[in-house]
Design an enzyme around this catalytic site. Structure first.
Site, PDB file in Angstrom:
ATOM      1  CG  HIS A  18      24.052 -29.122 -14.419  1.00 40.04           C
ATOM      2  ND1 HIS A  18      24.327 -28.505 -13.230  1.00 40.04           N
ATOM      3  CD2 HIS A  18      24.685 -28.373 -15.385  1.00 40.04           C
ATOM      4  CE1 HIS A  18      25.094 -27.430 -13.451  1.00 40.04           C
ATOM      5  NE2 HIS A  18      25.323 -27.339 -14.748  1.00 40.04           N
TER       6      HIS A  18
ATOM      7  CG  HIS B   9      29.729 -19.420 -22.319  1.00 39.21           C
ATOM      8  ND1 HIS B   9      29.560 -19.934 -23.589  1.00 39.21           N
ATOM      9  CD2 HIS B   9      29.834 -18.073 -22.479  1.00 39.21           C
ATOM     10  CE1 HIS B   9      29.548 -18.936 -24.467  1.00 39.21           C
ATOM     11  NE2 HIS B   9      29.719 -17.795 -23.814  1.00 39.21           N
TER      12      HIS B   9
ATOM     13  CB  SER C 246      28.292 -27.564 -17.160  1.00 41.15           C
ATOM     14  OG  SER C 246      28.987 -26.358 -17.373  1.00 41.15           O
TER      15      SER C 246
ATOM     16  CD  GLU D  36      34.172 -18.797 -17.147  1.00 46.59           C
ATOM     17  OE1 GLU D  36      33.147 -19.461 -17.375  1.00 46.59           O
ATOM     18  OE2 GLU D  36      34.177 -17.563 -17.032  1.00 46.59           O
TER      19      GLU D  36
ATOM     20  CG  ASP E 182      33.939 -14.729 -27.047  1.00 47.54           C
ATOM     21  OD1 ASP E 182      33.210 -14.162 -26.221  1.00 47.54           O
ATOM     22  OD2 ASP E 182      33.527 -15.198 -28.125  1.00 47.54           O
ATOM     23  N   GLY E 183      33.687 -17.511 -25.423  1.00 51.82           N
ATOM     24  CA  GLY E 183      32.969 -18.771 -25.642  1.00 51.82           C
ATOM     25  C   GLY E 183      32.597 -19.020 -27.092  1.00 51.82           C
TER      26      GLY E 183
ATOM     27  CG  ASP F 205      25.079 -22.368 -19.305  1.00 48.93           C
ATOM     28  OD1 ASP F 205      24.062 -21.665 -19.405  1.00 48.93           O
ATOM     29  OD2 ASP F 205      25.506 -22.800 -18.205  1.00 48.93           O
TER      30      ASP F 205
END
Ligand code: SAM
Length: 281
Positions: free
Chosen positions: A18, A41, A101, A119, A144-145, A165
């Site tokens: 972060h 993500h 995030s 997400e 899906d990320g 991430d």
């Protein structure tokens, strides 16, 4: 999908990630032009450090709690501290609510900036939808990320950041990061991309770095924080971020930040922050 970030929110890995994201956004915002951010993500966006999950691991005690208790944080960390403080107006500097995030990014956006918060987990995606409803700058997606990375890059606003991430809960995540980056970089060579990774097994990290070098992509900055020497491959000994196309002066700022952060988050001998070009210009 077993990974739940609520068990880990505010740990040392979140602090490093972060901080890096905050500093990248600060550099991107130096110019007036709008920026676009994809968080592939995202997690739930906001975490209660008094929840059963957070209390079970207590990971934040070695992360954000230590961070906030340490004297003399560098000025560059002001934005990160401000976002956490604004979520915890009572009892400050005691922290109950910790920003994930997408929440951190949202708090740092200007009026014309945009965020896509992606997400896959249904509960977290619903929480994000609720948290960001009514904010025209934010779109929540449930892909899906890696699909999201493909689907949304390149953005129409050509200045911005992709944060990747993933949970590292199934084998092959390091390889998927390299493949995803090669593909995204082909379509958006100037985009800033920040890839998070755990430091458990150092051989796996070395292979990841080798794969990135072999990709031919240039301007790869490696930022790492070890909280102890990486001797036990079954423990999270540290974590790192690869920043592709780091904005001007990010490396210099991070150098000073890591010199302060390394000792603050150290848990055992061998702890250290480090920053170096994995592949220069
Ligand atoms: C490390 S956490 C993200 C933490 C968040 N970026 C933060 O800093 O607050 C990883 C997230 O990825 C989600 N996830 C797992 N598999 C996914 C997939 N295939 N696509 C997108 N998200 C996924 C998990 O539900 C989890 O919320």
């Amino acid at each position: 999908m077993n990974y739940r970030h609520a068990y880990h929110a505010g740990n040392f890995a979140d602090v490093l990630k972060h901080v890096v994201v905050t500093l990248i956004l600060a550099r991107l915002k130096v110019k007036d032009r709008p920026i676009w951010v994809l968080d592939s993500h995202s997690g739930a966006g906001l975490y209660d450090l008094a929840s059963a999950a957070a209390l079970k691991t207590g990971e934040h005690l070695q992360g954000v709690d230590r961070f906030l208790a340490a004297p003399g944080p560098p000025m560059a960390l002001h934005d990160y501290v401000r976002v956490i403080r604004d979520l915890n107006p009572t009892d400050w500097p005691r922290v109950r609510w910790y920003p994930g995030s997408p929440r951190l990014v949202r708090e740092l956006l200007r009026a014309g900036d945009r965020l896509v918060a992606n997400e896959l987990h249904p509960e977290d995606a619903v929480a994000l939808q609720a948290a960001f409803r009514g904010d025209p700058r934010v779109r929540v997606r449930r892909l899906d990320g890696y699909m999201a990375w493909k689907a949304f890059v390149p953005p129409t606003v050509r200045r911005g950041l992709v944060l990747v991430d993933p949970p590292f809960e199934v084998p092959g995540e390091f390889e998927r990061l390299v493949t995803g980056l090669v593909d995204a970089h082909r379509r958006w060579a100037t985009g800033v991309m920040a890839l998070w990774y755990p430091i458990k097994d150092v051989d796996a990290v070395r292979a990841f770095h080798a794969g990135l070098r072999e990709s031919g992509i240039r301007r790869l900055l490696r930022v790492e924080l070890l909280v102890r020497a990486a001797r036990d491959p079954d423990r999270l000994n540290g974590c790192g971020m690869i920043v592709v196309n780091p904005p001007w002066q990010l490396a210099e700022t991070l150098e000073g930040v890591l010199a302060w952060l390394g000792p603050v988050l150290a848990q055992d001998v061998g702890a250290a922050g480090s920053i170096a070009w994995l592949v220069p210009e």
